[in-house]
Design an enzyme around this catalytic site. Structure first.
Site, short mmCIF file in Angstrom:
data_model
loop_
_atom_site.label_atom_id
_atom_site.label_comp_id
_atom_site.label_asym_id
_atom_site.label_seq_id
_atom_site.Cartn_x
_atom_site.Cartn_y
_atom_site.Cartn_z
N LYS A 96 34.89 13.78 -17.23
CA LYS A 96 34.60 12.94 -18.39
C LYS A 96 33.80 13.73 -19.41
CE LYS A 96 32.65 8.35 -19.53
NZ LYS A 96 31.98 7.15 -19.00
N SER B 281 34.21 2.69 -20.06
CA SER B 281 34.36 3.78 -21.00
C SER B 281 35.05 5.01 -20.42
CB SER B 281 32.98 4.19 -21.52
OG SER B 281 32.19 4.70 -20.46
N SER C 189 31.64 1.27 -16.21
CA SER C 189 32.57 2.22 -16.82
C SER C 189 33.38 3.08 -15.87
CB SER C 189 31.82 3.14 -17.77
OG SER C 189 31.69 2.51 -19.00
N1 GLN Z 1 31.48 -1.52 -20.88
C1 GLN Z 1 30.07 -1.45 -20.73
C2 GLN Z 1 29.42 -1.19 -22.06
O1 GLN Z 1 30.08 -1.21 -23.02
C3 GLN Z 1 29.70 -0.42 -19.72
C4 GLN Z 1 29.69 0.95 -20.26
C5 GLN Z 1 29.37 1.96 -19.22
O2 GLN Z 1 29.30 1.67 -18.02
N2 GLN Z 1 29.14 3.18 -19.65
O3 GLN Z 1 28.24 -1.00 -22.14
#
Ligand code: GLN
Length: 478
Positions: free
Chosen positions: A74, A149, A173
């Site tokens: 990532k 994400s 994410s």
């Molecule tokens: N979707 C969640 C957010 O927008 C989690 C993001 C993440 O785990 N990095 O914060």
């Protein structure tokens, strides 16, 4: 084994094939690159791919668990000498000056890096639509999002562009995109894996973890990256649990709050069918209650932006990456101009929204009303889990309320996007381990079957039990 299918292998299969010299590490790596070249145009899982290294480290003995295995990383995890952008304009041409601890550990285990995967900017989002470099697409249906994400990593694993990938999880994410793409995603206990060299989003919630084709692979990758790190004082060496794992006698809790309105009825059916399998394997199933779970999302969306606003203050046009001062497009007359124009131009809308929200929450006048209150709620949520784990060993439910949605469906209303995290954020607030594994699929109107995920949470430090249960279940679901 034919050369075209090498990219489809799991870590376990690739390791066995390499050991038996059925193919070389180079053939394996090139098979992945070829698949990316042929198909990533439609998916956009990668921001950059790397070439097969002219030389690489091969450990002589013991921890040789990943020799020659191509892994996708990532784009918020630092690889020395490589670009790392967190999918943001502000880090567009930024080059990492050291290896993240996880990267060092993977190198020590003999792994190879295939490339940088796309993500929501600074890991903020649930669809990868917030990437400054364009969204990734779901390999099962490219008109739908892969989740986020870590959407690039999940799509890369689902499309067999790589053998496995690393993601990061602040509120879901790793698990949410894994569920939406039909692969395995594991968020370890907070502190099980070093955050050194991870571009910080919300430091009290962030964890790096594996996205893989099987739970067995998730365990292999997790074992390679876990452990205490002097460069991250929040890391702990967890006791590694007994590998002779049995489902027999395990008590599994189903929180009644996780099966209410808002959950797609087909996902509910699939989750309950998987629970039935656990029962057949000898587990005891109990309904439980997590009364504070309805406040998890609200607490997360206070604590997370507060930490985001503090962590992202460093992107000021002076210390890292892009600077308005060096850009002829901007007239910068003073230092304030450099800060303001760098951030105005460098950050996307969602990042700005959270920085503003966090700054407001932490301001002198509102700190007590929002931040302090949310921290108290966080403690109540943690206690909810502690109480529940006196009666059960694992807590099981859906990973997401729906399957993958269409592009643009939720971008105009951030609150509906935030609801995607409803089942996943509590594990980050409590710091406990959580796994998403594929549990079937739901037919959409267009006739395409979209994957659904089963979510398994365990006690803090009991990562191996969560993974053990996942492996046992995986064998029955396949
Ligand atoms: N979707 C969640 C957010 O927008 C989690 C993001 C993440 O785990 N990095 O914060």
């Amino acid at each position: 084994m034919s050369a075209q299918t090498l990219n489809q292998l799991t870590i376990k299969q690739a390791r066995d094939g390499l050991a038996k010299k059925e193919f070389s590490a180079q053939e394996l790596f090139l098979a992945c690159l070829k698949e990316i070249e042929n198909k990533d145009g439609g998916v956009h899982a990668f921001l950059e791919t790397f070439e097969y290294p002219t030389s690489h480290y091969v450990p002589s003995t013991n921890h040789s668990s990943l020799v020659g295995i191509p892994i996708a990383i990532k784009d918020n995890i630092l690889i020395n000498g490589r670009k790392v952008s967190a999918a943001s304009r502000v880090l567009e041409n930024y080059t990492a000056s050291y290896d993240a601890t996880v990267v060092k550990k993977l190198i020590d285990a003999g792994a190879l890096f295939l490339g940088r995967t796309n993500m929501d900017e600074f890991a903020m989002g649930s669809s990868t639509e917030n990437s400054a470099y364009g969204p990734s697409r779901n390999p099962h249906d490219v008109s739908r999002v892969p989740g986020g994400s870590s959407g690039g990593s999940a799509a890369a694993v689902a499309a067999n562009f790589c053998i496995a990938a690393l993601g990061s999880d602040t509120g879901g994410s790793i698990r949410q995109p894994a569920a939406l793409c039909g692969v395995v995603g594991f968020k370890p206990s907070y502190g099980a894996v070093s955050r050194n060299g991870l571009i910080a989003m919300a430091s009290s919630l962030d964890v790096i973890g594996p996205i893989t084709k099987t739970v067995e692979d998730a365990k292999i990758l997790f074992d390679a990256i876990r452990g205490r790190d002097p460069l991250d004082s929040t890391t702990i060496d967890f006791k590694i649990q007994d590998s002779r794992f049995r489902i027999q006698g395990l008590r599994i809790g189903l929180p009644k709050e996780y099966f209410g309105a808002g959950l797609d009825p087909t996902i509910k059916k699939l989750v309950l069918a998987a629970v039935k399998k656990f029962e057949e394997l000898g587990a005891q199933i109990k309904e439980i209650s997590l009364p504070f779970s309805e406040y998890a999302l609200a607490a997360y969306y206070i604590i997370m932006p507060a930490e985001v606003s503090a962590n992202l203050a460093r992107f000021d046009g002076i210390r890292y990456g892009a600077s308005a001062a060096n850009n002829p497009q901007f007239a910068t007359n003073n230092l304030y101009d450099v800060y303001a124009k760098t951030r105005a131009h460098g950050f996307g809308a969602e990042v700005k929204r959270r920085v503003m929200l966090g700054t407001y929450i932490l301001s002198a006048g509102y700190y007590d009303a929002y931040y302090l209150k949310a921290q108290k709620v966080r403690r109540l949520i943690r206690e909810d889990f502690q109480k529940a784990f006196e009666d059960v060993d694992l807590i099981v439910g859906p990973t997401t309320p729906t399957t993958a949605f269409h592009f643009g469906e939720k971008t105009n209303d951030p609150l509906t996007m935030y609801l995607e995290d409803i089942y996943t954020v509590a594990a980050n607030l409590a710091g406990i381990p959580a796994l998403s594994i594929p549990c079937g699929s739901v037919k959409t109107d267009s006739g395409i079957a979209m994957p659904a995920g089963l979510h398994i949470m365990g006690r803090f430090e009991e990562d191996d039990i969560v993974l053990g249960a996942g492996m046992a279940l995986e064998q029955t679901l396949r």
